[in-house]
Design an enzyme around this catalytic site. Structure first.
Site, PDB file in Angstrom:
ATOM      1  N   SER A  41       0.797  -1.221   0.000  1.00  0.00           N
ATOM      2  CA  SER A  41       0.000   0.000   0.000  1.00  0.00           C
ATOM      3  C   SER A  41       0.832   1.275   0.000  1.00  0.00           C
ATOM      4  O   SER A  41       0.357   2.324  -0.436  1.00  0.00           O
ATOM      5  CB  SER A  41      -0.937   0.006   1.208  1.00  0.00           C
ATOM      6  N   HIS A 267      -0.825   5.940   6.497  1.00  0.00           N
ATOM      7  CA  HIS A 267      -0.292   5.726   5.150  1.00  0.00           C
ATOM      8  C   HIS A 267       0.109   7.071   4.552  1.00  0.00           C
ATOM      9  O   HIS A 267      -0.384   8.121   4.978  1.00  0.00           O
ATOM     10  CB  HIS A 267      -1.319   5.040   4.249  1.00  0.00           C
TER      11      HIS A 267
END
Length: 289
Positions: A41, A267
């Site tokens: 990711s 993230h």
């Protein structure tokens, strides 16, 4: 310096000679760099908009991820199979139904491969973030409940399991693309050295150095695996200092659990992905258009 930007130019230049005749010279076109992006990711920029229409929905891949930024800046011909949640095993087997193993995207003619991978292996780094957050909430940010409970277990798993898995994955990529430059990125800092920012990042004050130490162990495993396989290591330990999830918008490269801008928490944001691209291009000496 070798320029890897794709330049498609065919210039016809007519030069008058003393006799009035003309000669035509042509500059050969430079073929675009054949570039494959693998990884998890952090490679896919999961949670950032806009989504990549070429990606399976489960992969949550964005067109602002660092591979797309690199390709746009260099004119490279990009094949991007990065996918949120990927582990090194997904290089060898399908991650989801209809999502091929990542190595299938790497032909022998590939010239460049980049990846961020390893953080999901054995769930260790993901679990460390989740478990330390849960522990921090239980003490309202006080003490070191995560370290007290888990001790060296995360470090041991990274060293004993993640590291050899990284070596196996990188070795397989080299075998698939024997003439390519293969680069693996470390993970940019998620936590500062100390203090933290409870509750935005719900890690107890005493566990901030502990969680950062786990990430340091992971990044070192990535570095050692790169060295062992003759891969290029793109180090973010220094350049991402001060850009962790506890910093303000516009400074941080990684979004926090609370009050962040990315629905996929902890993230990179678009700024972070752009910085991952810039650092990677610098290390690889890739020239922009």
């Amino acid at each position: 310096m070798i320029t890897f930007a794709a330049v498609s130019i065919l210039a016809a230049v007519t030069l008058a000679t003393p006799s009035g005749a003309a000669t035509t010279g042509a500059q050969p076109a430079v073929a675009p760099l054949r570039y494959v992006a693998l990884g998890d990711s952090y490679s896919a920029a999961s949670g950032n908009l806009p989504p990549d229409p070429a990606a399976a929905p489960e992969c949550l891949r964005s067109t602002v991820n660092y591979p797309h930024v690199i390709a746009a800046r260099t004119g490279a011909l990009l094949t991007d199979v990065s996918c949120g949640g990927a582990e090194t095993k997904d290089y060898f087997t399908a991650q989801y139904q209809g999502v091929a193993r990542q190595l299938d995207a790497v032909p022998s003619s590939t010239q460049l491969v980049t990846m961020t991978i390893g953080g999901n292996d054995s769930g260790v780094f993901v679990n460390a973030i989740t478990d330390c957050g849960t522990a921090g909430l239980s003490t309202l940010g006080q003490g070191s409940p995560c370290q007290d409970k888990y001790g060296s277990s995360f470090h041991d798993t990274i060293t004993g399991t993640t590291y050899p898995a990284l070596v196996k994955a990188l070795t397989a990529v080299h075998a698939a693309a024997p003439h390519a430059r293969i680069a693996i990125l470390s993970y940019p800092w998620i936590m500062p050295k100390s203090g933290g920012c409870f509750p935005q990042m719900p890690v107890a004050t005493g566990d901030v150095p502990y969680l950062r130490g786990i990430q340091a162990t992971l990044n070192d495993a990535v570095r050692r695996a790169a060295t062992a396989t003759g891969s290029i290591y793109v180090d973010f330990n220094a350049v991402s200092e001060g850009h962790d999830a506890c910093q303000a918008i516009g400074t941080r490269w990684v979004e926090p659990v609370l009050a962040g801008t990315n629905p996929v928490i902890v993230h990179p944001n678009a700024l972070g992905e752009a910085q991952l691209a810039a650092r990677t291009m610098s290390v690889l000496h890739l020239s922009g258009r």
